[in-house]
Design a protein around this motif. Structure first.
Motif, PDB file in Angstrom:
ATOM      1  N   PHE A 163       0.829  -1.205   0.000  1.00 16.90           N
ATOM      2  CA  PHE A 163       0.000   0.000   0.000  1.00 16.90           C
ATOM      3  C   PHE A 163       0.864   1.256   0.000  1.00 16.90           C
ATOM      4  CE2 PHE A 163      -2.336   3.442   2.024  1.00 16.90           C
ATOM      5  CZ  PHE A 163      -3.495   3.457   1.254  1.00 16.90           C
ATOM      6  N   GLN A 164       1.934   1.271   0.796  1.00 12.50           N
ATOM      7  CA  GLN A 164       2.817   2.435   0.855  1.00 12.50           C
ATOM      8  C   GLN A 164       3.478   2.700  -0.491  1.00 12.50           C
ATOM      9  OE1 GLN A 164       3.832   4.737   3.265  1.00 12.50           O
ATOM     10  NE2 GLN A 164       2.172   4.055   4.601  1.00 12.50           N
ATOM     11  N   LEU A 165       3.716   1.644  -1.252  1.00 10.59           N
ATOM     12  CA  LEU A 165       4.354   1.796  -2.553  1.00 10.59           C
ATOM     13  C   LEU A 165       3.421   2.398  -3.598  1.00 10.59           C
ATOM     14  CD1 LEU A 165       6.447  -1.505  -2.788  1.00 10.59           C
ATOM     15  CD2 LEU A 165       7.158   0.751  -1.972  1.00 10.59           C
ATOM     16  N   CYS A 166       2.139   2.550  -3.249  1.00 12.62           N
ATOM     17  CA  CYS A 166       1.175   3.156  -4.181  1.00 12.62           C
ATOM     18  C   CYS A 166       1.389   4.658  -4.325  1.00 12.62           C
ATOM     19  CB  CYS A 166      -0.262   2.894  -3.717  1.00 12.62           C
ATOM     20  SG  CYS A 166      -0.759   1.166  -3.840  1.00 12.62           S
ATOM     21  N   GLY A 167       2.065   5.276  -3.380  1.00 15.11           N
ATOM     22  CA  GLY A 167       2.354   6.698  -3.491  1.00 15.11           C
ATOM     23  C   GLY A 167       1.683   7.532  -2.431  1.00 15.11           C
ATOM     24  N   VAL A 168       2.127   8.790  -2.324  1.00 16.52           N
ATOM     25  CA  VAL A 168       1.703   9.652  -1.232  1.00 16.52           C
ATOM     26  C   VAL A 168       0.256  10.122  -1.379  1.00 16.52           C
ATOM     27  CG1 VAL A 168       2.477  11.831  -2.271  1.00 16.52           C
ATOM     28  CG2 VAL A 168       2.453  11.574   0.215  1.00 16.52           C
ATOM     29  N   THR A 169      -0.230  10.287  -2.608  1.00 13.27           N
ATOM     30  CA  THR A 169      -1.618  10.725  -2.784  1.00 13.27           C
ATOM     31  C   THR A 169      -2.588   9.667  -2.292  1.00 13.27           C
ATOM     32  OG1 THR A 169      -0.963  12.049  -4.717  1.00 13.27           O
ATOM     33  CG2 THR A 169      -3.309  11.592  -4.441  1.00 13.27           C
ATOM     34  N   THR A 170      -2.290   8.415  -2.583  1.00 11.70           N
ATOM     35  CA  THR A 170      -3.121   7.302  -2.096  1.00 11.70           C
ATOM     36  C   THR A 170      -3.074   7.242  -0.577  1.00 11.70           C
ATOM     37  OG1 THR A 170      -2.623   6.067  -4.108  1.00 11.70           O
ATOM     38  CG2 THR A 170      -3.534   4.818  -2.272  1.00 11.70           C
ATOM     39  N   PHE A 171      -1.885   7.421  -0.016  1.00 11.67           N
ATOM     40  CA  PHE A 171      -1.739   7.453   1.439  1.00 11.67           C
ATOM     41  C   PHE A 171      -2.582   8.569   2.046  1.00 11.67           C
ATOM     42  CE2 PHE A 171       0.395   9.933   4.772  1.00 11.67           C
ATOM     43  CZ  PHE A 171       0.331   9.038   5.825  1.00 11.67           C
ATOM     44  N   GLY A 172      -2.491   9.765   1.479  1.00 11.32           N
ATOM     45  CA  GLY A 172      -3.228  10.901   2.013  1.00 11.32           C
ATOM     46  C   GLY A 172      -4.729  10.697   1.965  1.00 11.32           C
ATOM     47  N   GLU A 173      -5.213  10.122   0.876  1.00 13.86           N
ATOM     48  CA  GLU A 173      -6.656   9.893   0.753  1.00 13.86           C
ATOM     49  C   GLU A 173      -7.135   8.858   1.760  1.00 13.86           C
ATOM     50  OE1 GLU A 173     -10.109  11.236  -0.792  1.00 13.86           O
ATOM     51  OE2 GLU A 173      -8.104  11.927  -1.378  1.00 13.86           O
ATOM     52  N   ALA A 174      -6.353   7.804   1.933  1.00 11.42           N
ATOM     53  CA  ALA A 174      -6.722   6.772   2.918  1.00 11.42           C
ATOM     54  C   ALA A 174      -6.725   7.348   4.323  1.00 11.42           C
ATOM     55  CB  ALA A 174      -5.747   5.596   2.828  1.00 11.42           C
ATOM     56  N   GLU A 175      -5.728   8.146   4.650  1.00 13.38           N
ATOM     57  CA  GLU A 175      -5.653   8.738   5.987  1.00 13.38           C
ATOM     58  C   GLU A 175      -6.800   9.701   6.248  1.00 13.38           C
ATOM     59  OE1 GLU A 175      -3.659   8.384   8.934  1.00 13.38           O
ATOM     60  OE2 GLU A 175      -3.715   6.558   7.762  1.00 13.38           O
ATOM     61  N   PHE A 176      -7.219  10.413   5.207  1.00 14.83           N
ATOM     62  CA  PHE A 176      -8.335  11.345   5.364  1.00 14.83           C
ATOM     63  C   PHE A 176      -9.592  10.603   5.822  1.00 14.83           C
ATOM     64  CE2 PHE A 176     -12.137  13.398   3.693  1.00 14.83           C
ATOM     65  CZ  PHE A 176     -11.984  14.696   4.155  1.00 14.83           C
ATOM     66  N   TRP A 177      -9.930   9.513   5.148  1.00 17.90           N
ATOM     67  CA  TRP A 177     -11.164   8.788   5.475  1.00 17.90           C
ATOM     68  C   TRP A 177     -11.035   7.982   6.755  1.00 17.90           C
ATOM     69  CZ3 TRP A 177     -15.282  10.576   3.367  1.00 17.90           C
ATOM     70  CH2 TRP A 177     -15.215  11.176   2.110  1.00 17.90           C
ATOM     71  N   LEU A 178      -9.857   7.413   7.011  1.00 19.39           N
ATOM     72  CA  LEU A 178      -9.659   6.684   8.262  1.00 19.39           C
ATOM     73  C   LEU A 178      -9.726   7.625   9.458  1.00 19.39           C
ATOM     74  CD1 LEU A 178      -6.781   4.256   7.190  1.00 19.39           C
ATOM     75  CD2 LEU A 178      -9.107   3.598   7.815  1.00 19.39           C
ATOM     76  N   ALA A 179      -9.154   8.821   9.315  1.00 16.80           N
ATOM     77  CA  ALA A 179      -9.216   9.806  10.395  1.00 16.80           C
ATOM     78  C   ALA A 179     -10.651  10.234  10.650  1.00 16.80           C
ATOM     79  CB  ALA A 179      -8.348  11.013  10.052  1.00 16.80           C
ATOM     80  N   LEU A 180     -11.428  10.357   9.582  1.00 14.51           N
ATOM     81  CA  LEU A 180     -12.839  10.732   9.728  1.00 14.51           C
ATOM     82  C   LEU A 180     -13.605   9.659  10.492  1.00 14.51           C
ATOM     83  CD1 LEU A 180     -14.737  13.032   8.906  1.00 14.51           C
ATOM     84  CD2 LEU A 180     -15.310  11.724   6.851  1.00 14.51           C
ATOM     85  N   ILE A 181     -13.323   8.393  10.201  1.00 12.92           N
ATOM     86  CA  ILE A 181     -13.966   7.293  10.924  1.00 12.92           C
ATOM     87  C   ILE A 181     -13.601   7.339  12.405  1.00 12.92           C
ATOM     88  CG2 ILE A 181     -14.012   4.768  11.183  1.00 12.92           C
ATOM     89  CD1 ILE A 181     -13.653   4.578   8.145  1.00 12.92           C
ATOM     90  N   ARG A 359       8.071   8.083  -9.530  1.00 17.19           N
ATOM     91  CA  ARG A 359       6.784   8.548  -8.985  1.00 17.19           C
ATOM     92  C   ARG A 359       6.961   9.281  -7.658  1.00 17.19           C
ATOM     93  NH1 ARG A 359       3.727   4.446  -7.279  1.00 17.19           N
ATOM     94  NH2 ARG A 359       5.605   3.188  -6.966  1.00 17.19           N
ATOM     95  N   GLY A 360       8.211   9.403  -7.181  1.00 14.45           N
ATOM     96  CA  GLY A 360       8.471  10.072  -5.919  1.00 14.45           C
ATOM     97  C   GLY A 360       8.281   9.180  -4.711  1.00 14.45           C
ATOM     98  N   VAL A 361       8.349   7.856  -4.906  1.00  8.98           N
ATOM     99  CA  VAL A 361       8.160   6.908  -3.807  1.00  8.98           C
ATOM    100  C   VAL A 361       9.525   6.441  -3.303  1.00  8.98           C
ATOM    101  CG1 VAL A 361       7.153   4.708  -3.099  1.00  8.98           C
ATOM    102  CG2 VAL A 361       5.963   6.144  -4.772  1.00  8.98           C
ATOM    103  N   PRO A 362       9.855   6.660  -2.021  1.00  8.61           N
ATOM    104  CA  PRO A 362      11.152   6.223  -1.477  1.00  8.61           C
ATOM    105  C   PRO A 362      11.116   4.741  -1.088  1.00  8.61           C
ATOM    106  CG  PRO A 362       9.926   7.404   0.201  1.00  8.61           C
ATOM    107  CD  PRO A 362       9.075   7.438  -1.049  1.00  8.61           C
ATOM    108  N   ILE A 363      11.272   3.870  -2.053  1.00 10.54           N
ATOM    109  CA  ILE A 363      11.091   2.429  -1.845  1.00 10.54           C
ATOM    110  C   ILE A 363      12.051   1.862  -0.790  1.00 10.54           C
ATOM    111  CG2 ILE A 363      11.172   0.155  -2.946  1.00 10.54           C
ATOM    112  CD1 ILE A 363      10.196   1.514  -5.517  1.00 10.54           C
ATOM    113  N   PRO A 364      13.371   2.135  -0.853  1.00  8.16           N
ATOM    114  CA  PRO A 364      14.269   1.569   0.174  1.00  8.16           C
ATOM    115  C   PRO A 364      13.911   2.033   1.582  1.00  8.16           C
ATOM    116  CG  PRO A 364      15.524   2.387  -1.704  1.00  8.16           C
ATOM    117  CD  PRO A 364      14.129   2.885  -1.874  1.00  8.16           C
ATOM    118  N   ALA A 365      13.592   3.324   1.739  1.00  8.46           N
ATOM    119  CA  ALA A 365      13.278   3.845   3.068  1.00  8.46           C
ATOM    120  C   ALA A 365      11.990   3.240   3.611  1.00  8.46           C
ATOM    121  CB  ALA A 365      13.162   5.373   3.017  1.00  8.46           C
ATOM    122  N   ILE A 366      11.002   3.067   2.752  1.00  7.35           N
ATOM    123  CA  ILE A 366       9.731   2.454   3.174  1.00  7.35           C
ATOM    124  C   ILE A 366       9.962   1.022   3.630  1.00  7.35           C
ATOM    125  CG2 ILE A 366       7.502   1.600   2.334  1.00  7.35           C
ATOM    126  CD1 ILE A 366       7.331   4.119   0.599  1.00  7.35           C
TER     127      ILE A 366
END
Length: 531
Positions: A163-181, A359-366
């Protein structure tokens, strides 16, 4: 880059003289994608990172200190957190790019100081990550023990990595809805608590403030209060994460100040609200808070619901905790990986961790950050509750060290800002009550870092003492070691770089057109933005 002295004036539209790097979707310094929207950062500030630490760990804090200690702990740490966020808001709004407060500590104080701050911050997040994995595997085992703990861990580890490898926009959208829940779930519990203590549930009398009288507001006196401070520092860890996410935010000049203001409501509604209602609905001496058979049974929410007559409520709370775990693990991997990424790019960590893909994804760090989640497997031999206690004590002092470092960085920044001919009104975001607020944050965090393990002195507990204080000397060992090897020095005020790390918003033209920046704000608009 824009001139901060013109921050109250309309910013010129893009032209050939503008620094085009400011308008790239990929940050040219770090290689990450500027993909987080303003609403993503705001919701992260309001309810991001909140996980089983608050819902479950507050049970241990309540049993250790009592309801009054819980309120005192959340209140005092909340005041300190507010102070830190004011300092961070001023720094991050001006410098949204280039490694957050870790690089700013290196620029404003000493490169060795930045290294020590960075590694302590990473320690916080890999311990938080391990604790969240510990919580979620315990929940799944409670529901079905046909799969062993390590089996659940491997499944979850792979899922979160992908999931983290999907990118920061996907992460941000998931966090938005999870935080709302999470916000909806807490509101629902607060409503239940009011109805329950008022006697509105059939078959139960009015509870009122019964548990403040029996077993009482305090457990174990000042010792209990001191224990609660350690828990509360861990619960609050993450409010500063908006600074880490600012580099990947499209419009930090608008998003960061808004997110900073949201933290006030987070402290008031989430932390103080939870402390009050947990202490109101759950007795501090309830056996389930320390000897529950699952993560949910350690939660004051479960005790309250079962005392109200719903024995099956454990499954509802387990489901809610599971959702918070998903969000917390997601956020912990994100923050830990970006911390490694920024440090590696400044040669504070192995350089291979500083690579990002197209895509701007830091794969080794993740991948490296997620590997530290394997520490949660200590619960196989120690048990989930003991594993949680070890991890909390380990990370508590690091929170105070990092927060204190942010205050010191802010003080040094202001000294350099004025010495180099700038004025506070030139800043796009001005911290409240400087310098008193910044010095308070520095002093309070130094004090709490020294006293947070006080309960281990009498009676003497060697293991607890080491667990509580081991990271305190480690901070100075890292600082001294890096300083000796790389011959760094404490920067003079006139040497401090005040130019690097600034940038304009990607959607600056739209913000000017809508009056978000470059125009006076009406009082009602400023009030609305605070919510």
């Amino acid at each position: 880059m824009y001139d901060p002295k013109a921050s109250d004036q309309p910013i010129a539209v893009r032209n050939e003289d503008a620094d085009l790097d400011d308008f790239h979707s990929i940050d040219p310094e770090s290689g990450v994608k500027r993909g987080l929207k303003t609403r993503h950062l705001s919701m992260m500030a309001l309810a991001g990172i909140i996980g089983p630490g608050l819902l479950v760990g507050s049970g241990s804090a309540l049993s250790s200190g009592g309801p009054a200690s819980l309120l005192i702990g959340f209140g005092v740490i909340g005041i300190i957190a507010f102070s830190i966020m004011q300092s961070l808001g001023e720094l991050t709004t001006l410098y949204p790019s280039g490694g957050a407060f870790i690089q700013l500590a290196a620029r404003m104080v000493d490169p060795a100081f930045g290294v020590a701050v960075g590694w302590n911050y990473f320690i916080i997040w890999f311990t938080v990550l391990a604790n969240e994995y510990n919580a979620v595997t315990s929940i799944l085992v409670f529901w079905s023990d046909k799969v062993p703990v390590w089996g659940y861990f491997l499944i979850l580890w792979t899922a979160f990595l992908l999931f983290q490898l999907c990118g920061v926009t996907t992460f941000g959208e998931a966090e938005f809805w999870l935080a709302l829940i999470k916000l909806v779930g807490l509101v629902a519990f607060y409503i239940f608590a009011i109805v329950y203590v008022s006697g509105g549930i059939s078959g139960t009398g009015a509870v009122g403030f019964r548990y403040w009288h029996d077993p009482g507001p305090f457990v174990d006196g000042f010792r209990g209060v001191a224990k609660v401070f350690v828990f509360c520092s861990t619960f609050y860890a993450g409010v500063e994460s908006v600074a880490v996410a600012a580099t990947e935010t499209k419009n930090p000049r608008v998003a960061v100040p808004l997110a900073i203001r949201q933290v006030f409501w987070r402290i008031l509604f989430i932390y103080m609200g939870a402390a009050f209602f947990f202490g109101l609905t759950c007795p501090a001496n309830d056996e389930q808070l320390v000897n529950g058979t699952s993560r949910a049974l350690l939660s004051p929410m479960t005790v309250a619901i079962q005392n109200a007559g719903w024995q099956g409520g454990v499954h509802l709370i387990n489901a809610f905790i599971l959702i918070t775990c998903i969000s917390a693990i997601n956020s912990s991997i994100y923050i830990a990986s970006r911390t490694l990424l920024f440090m590696a790019q400044q040669r504070m960590a192995p350089t291979f961790l500083g690579w990002t893909d197209q895509r701007g994804v830091p794969i080794p760090a993740i991948t490296m950050a997620n590997l530290f989640g394997a520490l949660s497997m200590m619960n196989i031999s120690t048990g989930a509750a003991k594993a949680y206690g070890y991890i909390v004590n380990l990370s508590g002092v690091s929170t105070f060290l990092v927060w204190g470092s942010i205050s010191l960085t802010h003080i040094r920044f202001r000294q350099a800002w004025e010495a180099q001919g700038y004025h506070p009104q030139d800043l796009p975001f001005v911290s409240l009550w400087y310098p008193w607020n910044a010095y308070f944050g520095l002093g309070a965090n130094i004090f709490l870092a020294l006293v947070q393990g006080w309960s281990n002195f009498s009676p003497w507990d060697a293991g607890g003492f080491v667990d509580a204080y081991i990271l305190l000397p480690l901070f100075f060992v890292i600082l001294a070691g890096y300083k000796l090897v790389f011959k760094t020095r404490f920067w003079r005020i006139d040497e401090i770089d005040l130019q690097s790390g600034r940038r304009r918003d990607l959607e600056e033209e739209d913000e000017i057109a809508t009056g978000e920046i470059g125009a006076p704000q009406t009082w009602w608009r400023r009030l609305a933005k605070s919510f």
